[in-house]
Scaffold this motif. Structure first.
Motif, PDB file in Angstrom:
ATOM      1  N   ARG A   5       1.448  -1.125  -0.351  1.00 39.68           N
ATOM      2  CA  ARG A   5       0.089   0.351   0.186  1.00 39.68           C
ATOM      3  C   ARG A   5       0.599   1.615   0.230  1.00 39.68           C
ATOM      4  O   ARG A   5       1.960   0.993   0.838  1.00 39.68           O
ATOM      5  CB  ARG A   5      -1.214   0.197   1.233  1.00 39.68           C
ATOM      6  N   ARG A   7       0.851   4.572   1.346  1.00 37.33           N
ATOM      7  CA  ARG A   7       0.518   5.624   2.456  1.00 37.33           C
ATOM      8  C   ARG A   7       0.410   6.780   2.502  1.00 37.33           C
ATOM      9  O   ARG A   7       0.445   7.600   3.577  1.00 37.33           O
ATOM     10  CB  ARG A   7       0.633   4.699   3.871  1.00 37.33           C
ATOM     11  N   PHE A  44      -5.217   4.039  -2.274  1.00 32.93           N
ATOM     12  CA  PHE A  44      -6.680   4.450  -2.686  1.00 32.93           C
ATOM     13  C   PHE A  44      -7.577   6.013  -1.749  1.00 32.93           C
ATOM     14  O   PHE A  44      -6.623   6.007  -1.244  1.00 32.93           O
ATOM     15  CB  PHE A  44      -7.477   3.542  -1.958  1.00 32.93           C
ATOM     16  N   LYS A  60     -14.099   3.262  -1.446  1.00 30.86           N
ATOM     17  CA  LYS A  60     -12.626   2.847  -1.411  1.00 30.86           C
ATOM     18  C   LYS A  60     -12.388   1.479  -1.145  1.00 30.86           C
ATOM     19  O   LYS A  60     -11.575   0.476  -2.136  1.00 30.86           O
ATOM     20  CB  LYS A  60     -11.814   3.675  -0.314  1.00 30.86           C
ATOM     21  N   ARG A  61     -13.422   0.784  -0.918  1.00 31.26           N
ATOM     22  CA  ARG A  61     -12.827  -0.971  -0.203  1.00 31.26           C
ATOM     23  C   ARG A  61     -13.490  -1.899  -1.581  1.00 31.26           C
ATOM     24  O   ARG A  61     -13.009  -2.828  -1.884  1.00 31.26           O
ATOM     25  CB  ARG A  61     -14.450  -1.494   0.433  1.00 31.26           C
ATOM     26  N   LYS A  64     -10.243  -1.105  -3.493  1.00 27.50           N
ATOM     27  CA  LYS A  64      -9.240  -2.347  -2.820  1.00 27.50           C
ATOM     28  C   LYS A  64      -9.776  -3.690  -3.074  1.00 27.50           C
ATOM     29  O   LYS A  64      -8.537  -4.008  -3.451  1.00 27.50           O
ATOM     30  CB  LYS A  64      -9.837  -1.767  -1.568  1.00 27.50           C
ATOM     31  N   GLU A  65     -10.712  -4.049  -3.695  1.00 26.94           N
ATOM     32  CA  GLU A  65     -10.876  -5.287  -4.689  1.00 26.94           C
ATOM     33  C   GLU A  65     -10.833  -5.472  -4.927  1.00 26.94           C
ATOM     34  O   GLU A  65     -10.281  -6.489  -5.914  1.00 26.94           O
ATOM     35  CB  GLU A  65     -12.023  -5.490  -3.607  1.00 26.94           C
ATOM     36  N   ALA A  67      -8.509  -3.948  -7.540  1.00 23.79           N
ATOM     37  CA  ALA A  67      -7.394  -3.340  -7.195  1.00 23.79           C
ATOM     38  C   ALA A  67      -7.068  -5.100  -7.127  1.00 23.79           C
ATOM     39  O   ALA A  67      -5.732  -5.200  -7.836  1.00 23.79           O
ATOM     40  CB  ALA A  67      -6.370  -2.185  -6.740  1.00 23.79           C
ATOM     41  N   ARG A  68      -7.359  -5.638  -5.683  1.00 27.10           N
ATOM     42  CA  ARG A  68      -6.680  -7.213  -5.410  1.00 27.10           C
ATOM     43  C   ARG A  68      -6.994  -7.849  -6.465  1.00 27.10           C
ATOM     44  O   ARG A  68      -5.855  -9.292  -6.809  1.00 27.10           O
ATOM     45  CB  ARG A  68      -7.292  -7.651  -3.838  1.00 27.10           C
TER      46      ARG A  68
END
Length: 118
Positions: A5, A7, A44, A60-61, A64-65, A67-68
């Motif tokens: 990540r 940050r 993100f 954002k969740r 993130k998924e 992107a994963r």
């Protein structure tokens, strides 16, 4: 391929100077990163224009998924990526959001491979 990540604000500003791909539900910025070879870093963000905290966190969740699932397939090792949520990110149908992210990642990968066409 390891995905870590972003940050620190300095890293987000660094990536903002690179390439970007705009889709209706997401903006993805990419730049050759400062990360170790064989690693991808992703950050993100969602601005207040998107909505309240609940809406921003949901957006954002979802990013993130996405992107994963898609960065290992379409991301380039050694690059940093920043995923920026748009107003439609939190409400867009999941398959369409994945299509937008995939399309943007493929667009960002093209310039590196298209430079040798002389």
């Amino acid at each position: 391929m390891k995905i870590s990540r972003l940050r620190v604000r300095r890293d987000f500003l660094y990536v903002a100077q690179g390439r970007k791909a705009v889709r209706s539900s997401v903006v993805i910025q990419a730049r050759e990163g400062r990360c170790p070879p064989g690693e991808i870093r992703a950050g993100f963000t969602a601005t207040r224009k998107i909505g309240n905290a609940v809406v921003r966190n949901r957006a954002k969740r979802r990013l993130k998924e996405a992107a994963r699932l898609l960065l290992p397939l379409h991301g380039e090792a050694g690059n940093d990526y920043v995923f920026i949520a748009r107003v439609t990110t939190s409400t867009r149908a999941w398959p369409r959001l994945l299509d937008d992210v995939q399309s943007a990642l493929q667009t960002l990968a093209r310039p590196a491979s298209g430079d040798t066409d002389d």
